[in-house]
Design an enzyme around this catalytic site. Sequence first.
Site, PDB file in Angstrom:
ATOM      1  N   LEU A  65      41.440   0.636  34.103  1.00 32.55           N
ATOM      2  CA  LEU A  65      42.309  -0.141  33.222  1.00 32.55           C
ATOM      3  C   LEU A  65      42.951   0.774  32.187  1.00 32.55           C
ATOM      4  CD1 LEU A  65      43.367  -2.932  32.459  1.00 32.55           C
ATOM      5  CD2 LEU A  65      41.453  -3.113  30.862  1.00 32.55           C
ATOM      6  N   TYR A  66      42.231   1.783  31.712  1.00 32.76           N
ATOM      7  CA  TYR A  66      42.823   2.735  30.770  1.00 32.76           C
ATOM      8  C   TYR A  66      44.098   3.324  31.360  1.00 32.76           C
ATOM      9  CZ  TYR A  66      43.676   7.258  28.589  1.00 32.76           C
ATOM     10  OH  TYR A  66      44.286   8.345  28.000  1.00 32.76           O
ATOM     11  N   ALA A  67      44.011   3.838  32.592  1.00 40.75           N
ATOM     12  CA  ALA A  67      45.185   4.425  33.233  1.00 40.75           C
ATOM     13  C   ALA A  67      46.279   3.395  33.430  1.00 40.75           C
ATOM     14  CB  ALA A  67      44.784   5.038  34.570  1.00 40.75           C
TER      15      ALA A  67
END
Length: 346
Positions: free
Chosen positions: A152-154
């Site tokens: 999700l960060y990416a």
Amino acid sequence: MRTAFVTGTAGFVGFHLARLLLKEGFRVVGFDGMTDYYDVELKRQRHAILSENPHFTAHEAYLEDMDTLAAAVRDAKPEVIVHLAAQAGVRYSLENPRAYIDSNLVGTFNLLECAREFPPEHLLMASTSSVYGGETNMPFMEIQKADTQLTLYAATKKANESMAHSYAHLWKIPTTMFRFFTVYGPWGRPDMALFKFVKAGLEGKPIDVYNHGKMARDFTFVTDLVRGIRLLIDCPPPQVAERGISIHNDSLSAVAPHRVVNIGNSEQVTLLEFIDEIEAAIGTPIERNYMEMQMGDVPATWADTSLLHALTGYRPETSVRDGIRAFVDWYREHYRDSALAGARSA
């Protein structure tokens, strides 16, 4: 004196960038939420150093606080906005995904709205090599498709790139996204591998080595990174109607003043080589616990920095050996001084 509005100035990269900009004669207005993702005292120490310069001022608030953010940008009247604040950490996004939505999506939307209302000459925003995700064709180039994010960060950082593109198109805001590649160096984050490995090695504790060490990264020294950002400040993407000679493999959008640029060391170093250099720098072997690959991790990263060089004439070049030794020297001095200060106050 140009004014740069920089979000995340108490963070690792933001601190180094603000210090460089101040050294080069900018007025820097910082904005940081002082989140407790890691040691807030380390962040306050960074801001204290910046505050020694009379041309630095700071606002402490979350990006989600639109009223405070907008007032800060309006009062600063910056020629340059550099957006570095974000919820960082690939692995933490598995534990607390909502923090990434709030900071990286809502917070970035607020920053873009401020740039629309108070347009800078150049908006620069941090992205990450993590957006390349499952891509295996390396070195990574900015014109490659990057649609296979693994965390999700990416995904939030790729969304930031798309959000910024739409604002650049609609409101003609010259925008540069820069993709970082495994940044390390003095004043680094305690959750990052180098910090954890050095701390464990000096304390005689073992370290966890994922995927049995069969990983490689394009480790980028932080002063090289911020030098690249500083040079890109003076290279705003041109408006569509103002374009002349093209650059080979340029990521410049056909419909907006928007560009994506890699900033990396253009060298792959294996995780085991990285640990070997840490052992050499601290002068002692480190016990290693070999483990399986962590969820969301990628086996390798490697930056093609041809576009950065074409735009600025610059290529990062600090060797991993020199960079690790600089970090170890800082770590020893910083925590020796902190321990002495604690003893004096006890």
